[in-house]
Design a protein around this motif. Structure first.
Motif, PDB file in Angstrom:
ATOM      1  N   PHE A   1      38.787 -11.256  29.156  1.00 26.49           N
ATOM      2  CA  PHE A   1      38.128 -12.536  29.439  1.00 26.49           C
ATOM      3  C   PHE A   1      36.888 -12.668  28.566  1.00 26.49           C
ATOM      4  O   PHE A   1      36.002 -11.812  28.616  1.00 26.49           O
ATOM      5  N   ASP A   2      36.842 -13.749  27.787  1.00 24.74           N
ATOM      6  CA  ASP A   2      35.682 -13.999  26.928  1.00 24.74           C
ATOM      7  C   ASP A   2      34.745 -14.972  27.636  1.00 24.74           C
ATOM      8  O   ASP A   2      35.015 -16.167  27.731  1.00 24.74           O
ATOM      9  N   GLU A   3      33.645 -14.436  28.186  1.00 19.89           N
ATOM     10  CA  GLU A   3      32.644 -15.200  28.935  1.00 19.89           C
ATOM     11  C   GLU A   3      33.287 -16.091  30.009  1.00 19.89           C
ATOM     12  O   GLU A   3      33.196 -17.318  29.952  1.00 19.89           O
ATOM     13  N   PRO A   4      33.940 -15.479  30.994  1.00 23.51           N
ATOM     14  CA  PRO A   4      34.640 -16.265  32.019  1.00 23.51           C
ATOM     15  C   PRO A   4      33.720 -17.115  32.881  1.00 23.51           C
ATOM     16  O   PRO A   4      34.164 -18.078  33.500  1.00 23.51           O
ATOM     17  N   GLU A   5      32.423 -16.771  32.925  1.00 35.77           N
ATOM     18  CA  GLU A   5      31.493 -17.535  33.760  1.00 35.77           C
ATOM     19  C   GLU A   5      31.072 -18.859  33.131  1.00 35.77           C
ATOM     20  O   GLU A   5      30.508 -19.720  33.806  1.00 35.77           O
ATOM     21  N   ALA A   6      31.353 -19.058  31.846  1.00 35.96           N
ATOM     22  CA  ALA A   6      30.920 -20.277  31.150  1.00 35.96           C
ATOM     23  C   ALA A   6      31.597 -21.503  31.750  1.00 35.96           C
ATOM     24  O   ALA A   6      32.811 -21.541  31.921  1.00 35.96           O
TER      25      ALA A   6
END
Length: 237
Positions: A156-161
């Motif tokens: 996951f690449d920066e899932p919080e974005a």
């Protein structure tokens, strides 16, 4: 699980982004962090097969996958969630979840995956994955899709974005449930302390190389001290 051996990667303009990186990932949760431009997203794309290294080798469960593309790696059990999710005009959310699960997901299954990421299923299940969805909605749908796939390695690449209104506790719960189902590794690119705090291993990139790599209890306090020092330096200027 996944292993980098002397991996380097250069941008099309010749700028070296990763330099002779060696790394083994087989823990439950691994967080990769570091300043902007340090090579975090590049490392994620190398794992997924979106790009190939200029030199070095990448292994998955002991098999050389260096020259395999994203489709071949997906078949082997590697999933990747983009920092900016892809839109699919003409494909509904239910279609996407069915493709991810490898079967025709019924309404109950689709609802379960969507509810886990904080979406009301009846409002989304028949919607197209297109420009009518916000970036945050697409991000949640993509996380649901990766969850539906249930692969051995999920990146996951920066899932919080883009999901500021959705609590981090729910996001972390999704990752924990995913691990319970797959017993695989979850690699998360993130700057967020609350996500770093669930990691078994933290990898810190800077200047194209690994500057710290180890257990959370060893690496996270160092990161927090550095951040505190940087904030103090700014305040006294």
């Amino acid at each position: 699980m996944i292993e980098f051996k002397n991996v380097s990667y250069a941008a099309p303009n010749g700028r070296e982004i990763l330099k002779d990186v060696n790394l083994t990932i087989n823990e439950r949760f691994v967080a990769i962090t570091g300043p902007n431009g340090s090579g975090k997203s590049t490392m994620a794309k190398l794992i997924a097969g979106i790009i190939v290294p200029a030199s070095g080798k990448i292994y998955f469960d002991g098999q050389d996958i260096t020259d395999l593309g994203i489709t071949e790696r997906a078949r082997m059990g590697i999933s990747f969630a983009f920092q900016q999710p892809v839109r699919f005009k003409g494909i509904t959310v239910k279609d996407l979840l069915s493709l991810a699960a490898g079967k025709d997901a019924n309404v109950s299954e689709a609802c379960r995956y969507l509810s886990e990421v904080g979406l009301c299923a009846k409002d989304y299940i028949n919607r197209e994955v297109d420009g009518s969805l916000s970036g945050g909605e697409l991000k949640r749908i993509e996380i649901a899709m990766i969850n539906a796939r249930g692969t051995k390695l999920s990146v996951f690449d920066e899932p919080e974005a883009g999901i500021d209104l959705w609590s981090f506790n729910n996001l972390i719960k999704v990752f924990e449930n995913m691990y319970s189902r797959t017993q695989g590794s979850i690699v998360i690119i993130s700057h967020q302390e609350r996500i770093l705090n669930i990691a078994d291993k933290i990898v810190v990139l800077s200047g194209g190389g690994i500057v710290e790599c180890g257990a959370k209890d060893e690496v996270l306090p160092k990161l927090l001290n550095v951040q505190a020092e940087c904030r103090f330096a700014k305040e006294v200027k």
